[in-house]
Write an enzyme that holds these catalytic residues in place. Structure first.
Site, short mmCIF file in Angstrom:
data_model
loop_
_atom_site.label_atom_id
_atom_site.label_comp_id
_atom_site.label_asym_id
_atom_site.label_seq_id
_atom_site.Cartn_x
_atom_site.Cartn_y
_atom_site.Cartn_z
N ARG A 30 0.81 -1.23 0.00
CA ARG A 30 0.00 0.00 0.00
C ARG A 30 0.84 1.27 0.00
O ARG A 30 0.58 2.18 -0.80
CB ARG A 30 -0.98 -0.03 1.17
CG ARG A 30 -2.13 -1.01 0.97
CD ARG A 30 -3.04 -1.04 2.17
NE ARG A 30 -2.34 -1.50 3.37
CZ ARG A 30 -2.83 -1.44 4.60
NH1 ARG A 30 -4.02 -0.90 4.81
NH2 ARG A 30 -2.14 -1.89 5.62
N ASN A 48 -6.43 -2.86 1.56
CA ASN A 48 -6.39 -4.32 1.65
C ASN A 48 -7.80 -4.85 1.79
O ASN A 48 -8.64 -4.23 2.45
CB ASN A 48 -5.59 -4.76 2.89
CG ASN A 48 -4.09 -4.70 2.69
OD1 ASN A 48 -3.60 -4.57 1.58
ND2 ASN A 48 -3.35 -4.78 3.78
#
Length: 766
Positions: A30, A48
């Site tokens: 990320r 996620n």
């Protein structure tokens, strides 16, 4: 929630939903995506979820963004797929990292990774808040699978849930530009786990020749000074492990040369983020290790430090130098680092359990307060035929999947009895568990059930079918019959061949050999035959769920049944009987009172076609070993004696696909030089097995040959066969991603059971 720079105003934009699958959580994906979006001026978000990483991106450079996702991904990421779907632009002005979304799992937990270089710099930097802290980590290193209870891989779902972050750690955890952004195990001395003993105290105990039980990543190690014969011998006595080799931990890669003769391939393996134990050739002169570390073997298993506590130990043992030069300089310190599991029981992971089970072994028991959720031994690899090959697949490798190439039903495969693993398939992927061990004890069976439950839970699957071995008395078979699922019983040696085919992506018919110690056969040689006979040297064709036994080694008597596997003198007597010299048994084994009587009644014994038992027979005939302390000891010691293998002229016969090494056994019975006998034995095996395979390949039109079974972990045999088969125009396939021994068997069972289930079970299912 931090926002990236807005996209340039006035630019034509497109928007896409981008799904990234694979090992993409807990590896810094990320923040990487955030930085990439910032660099390319994109708007949108990344988060996620149970399927992996989900991105919505808007801007003018989406193709470049997707290309960079693949090409520049974080080192620990393993991208399996990137899926793109066009959306309507929204005119968004920034990029954000969103909260994780729960759901049915379709992503992966990353494997545990060794301490990275950046963290090591901090570990020994007096100005760092992580200075000398034995639990530092970041998104590129530290425990992963062994601390994960469930998905998604977020801190509340891990063993770190009980450690609230201090303000400094929380700030790093929330900052996408920090190396510890969403590093779930992040901690420091103010808020994280603690060791029960000071590093200096542990080092002092080791220097005094004591045995230390040290809690690590996947379990406890038993450690002592590997250069101190008295300490190593005492560890053997207390652990009741007479000869099985110990792994040795050395300070750094530069130190490997002091204790072995590693090639570049060995060093590359040892320095992988997984930090496995790597079997390396021993120094022919003096390796500095205690004689009882790996007695009578040609290889030693070396492992590099992979947890901060290991680096701190070597630092303390070297006198706590202030400069950093010791980290890259050769060091003569070496530590035995063997699994803490008394008497064949599972690896110890619990603090209270350690105090109960290790009190009679360790002088000092060092614990810490971070729970180990999943026990995992160290992985063990060798370099065979120029490439890595697993001997034991565990920490650092699990749960990385094997790609089966196509979707299929969910199968739970339960392995066999020795070196057991389980395998669960999900979609097109097969997940082979960490090494469980031999299902001989209640404790190991409990661990076995824990492994099944955790693997199916973390993958969020419900199996459609269970696969097991044909042997009706294996605990794995009995468990399969209690699960309330359709059962596919897979013949042991067909599964060995199928495992090689599965990991190499071969879906059609394959010709292979399964060369191992034991496995029950069938009366008909087909899957629907009744279990019967002791096999282990088999020429087999596998096609999906179907298989055919094309040939086998000539049977030898198996006097005493399972006892013959522990007492090579029995197989030597069987070999003498096979060459018409049973009358010599009593004189050859004068210390064994029953040798003569056993030889006289050997015709009533069961028989075996096992290559493993042929190794035992050779070891017995050469006077190398009458009894063995652990499985494969005689074969390993026989291999260690080989210089250059050479084939005996007319050392074997081949008729009707039955390969008979009786001529070789007759010569071995009269050889006084064990080294000469070992070279002759290996060279003749290679010669005969190659001819056997070539004949079948030509008859059936095959070029690709699967080489499976535990005997293929013998480097001399495996490499000799690979070279010889290539010289005959064939393509040999060796086990790489799973062990060739029974540790890879569950993969073959799963592959064949999926094929059976896909066609409505049919042959072999009940």
């Amino acid at each position: 929630m931090l926002t990236a720079s807005p996209i340039p105003t006035g630019s034509p934009v497109a928007r896409e939903r981008i799904r990234v699958r694979g090992v993409v959580q807990g590896v810094g994906m990320r923040p990487f995506v955030f930085g990439l979006a910032e660099r390319l001026g994109l708007a949108g978000e990344v988060r996620n979820d149970a399927e992996g990483v989900l991105i919505e991106a808007e801007g003018t450079s989406l193709d470049a963004f997707v290309a960079a996702l693949r090409e520049e991904a974080p080192p620990l990421a393993r991208i399996a797929a990137v899926e793109r779907m066009p959306l309507t632009p929204t005119g968004a002005a920034g990029f954000v990292i969103g909260a994780s979304v729960a759901g049915r799992a379709a992503t992966l937990v990353p494997a545990d990774a060794a301490t990275c270089g950046d963290c090591l710099d901090e570990l020994f930097d007096p100005a760092s808040r992580f200075h000398l802290y034995p639990f530092l980590n970041c998104t590129q290193c530290g425990p992963r699978y062994t601390i994960t209870r469930r998905l998604p891989y977020d801190r509340p779902n891990t063993a770190m849930a009980g450690f609230p972050m201090c303000p400094a750690c929380a700030a790093a955890y929330e900052n996408p530009r920090d190396r510890r952004f969403h590093a779930e195990p992040v901690a420091c001395p103010d808020c994280g786990p603690r060791l029960s003993h000071a590093i200096a105290e542990i080092a002092t105990a080791l220097q005094a020749g004591q045995i230390v039980a040290l809690k690590g990543i996947g379990g406890f190690h038993l450690m002592c000074d590997a250069t101190d014969e008295a300490a190593v011998a005492e560890l053997r006595r207390r652990k009741r492990r007479d000869a099985k080799p110990f792994a040795v931990m050395v300070a750094n890669a530069a130190s490997l040369d002091l204790f072995a003769v590693p090639t570049a391939a060995h060093v590359a393996l040892a320095t992988r983020p997984a930090r496995p134990i790597v079997l390396m050739p021993r120094r022919p002169d003096h390796d500095g290790l205690a004689a009882s570390v790996a007695p009578n073997l040609a290889h030693v298993g070396l492992v590099l430090p992979y947890a901060p506590v290991h680096h701190l130990l070597f630092h303390a043992l070297l006198g706590s130098p202030e400069d950093s030069g010791w980290r890259s300089a050769p060091q003569e310190i070496a530590l035995v680092a063997t699994s803490a599991n008394p008497g064949g029981e599972p690896l110890v992971i619990d603090d209270a359990d350690a105090r109960r089970r290790l009190v009679g072994i360790a002088d000092l028991i060092v614990t810490h307060d971070r729970p180990i959720v999943v026990r995992a031994d160290d992985s063990v690899l060798a370099v065979i035929d120029g490439a890595p090959a697993f001997i034991r697949r565990a920490r650092g490798a699990v749960p990385e999947p094997v790609d089966l190439g196509r979707d299929g039903p969910c199968v739970l495969a339960l392995g066999a009895h020795l070196k057991t693993t389980v395998c669960v398939t999900r979609g097109r992927e097969a997940f082979v568990s960490q090494h469980v061990g031999n299902l001989d004890t209640v404790e190991t069976v409990t661990f076995y059930r824990e492994t099944i439950d955790h693997l199916t839970s973390i993958l969020d699957v419900r199996p459609d079918v269970v696969a097991c071995d044909l042997h009706p008395d294996y605990r794995s078979t009995r468990l399969a019959e209690t699960l309330g699922l359709p059962v596919v019983r897979v013949q042991h040696h067909a599964a060995h061949v199928a495992a090689i085919a599965a990991e190499h992506g071969i879906a059609g018919p394959v010709l292979g050999v399964a060369l191992d110690g034991h496995g029950i056969g069938t009366t008909s040689g087909e899957t629907d035959g009744a279990p019967s006979g002791n096999w282990g040297g088999e020429l087999i064709a596998v096609d999906g769920a179907r298989w055919t036994r094309l040939g086998h080694l000539a049977p030898l008597a198996l006097p005493g049944g399972d006892r013959a596997a522990r007492e090579p003198w029995r197989m030597a007597v069987a070999a003498l009987a096979a060459i018409g010299r049973r009358h010599e048994a009593a004189a050859r084994f004068p210390g064994i009172a029953i040798a003569g009587a056993l030889a006289a009644r050997i015709d009533t014994a069961p028989t075996t076609t096992s290559l493993g038992r042929l190794f035992d027979a050779a070891a017995g005939l050469l006077g190398l070993r009458t009894h063995q302390d652990h499985e494969g000891q005689a074969a390993m010691e026989l291999e260690a004696l080989v210089g250059t293998p050479r084939a005996l002229v007319d050392g074997w016969t081949l008729a009707n696909s039955v390969l008979d090494f009786a001529p070789l056994l007759a010569v071995l019975a009269d050889i006084a030089d064990r080294r000469d006998g070992a070279a002759l034995f290996h060279g003749t095996l290679i010669d005969g097995i190659t001819a056997w395979i070539v004949e079948a390949a030509q008859a059936r039109g095959h070029r690709t040959i699967a080489l499976g079974g535990g005997c293929l972990m013998n480097t001399v045999l495996a490499e000799g066969l690979a070279v010889a088969l290539r010289a005959n125009g064939l393509v040999p396939l060796l086990a790489r991603n799973v062990p060739a021994n029974d540790g890879g068997l569950s993969l073959g069972q799963a592959s064949m059971a999926r094929a059976a289930a896909t066609r409505g079970f049919g042959t072999g299912a009940t």
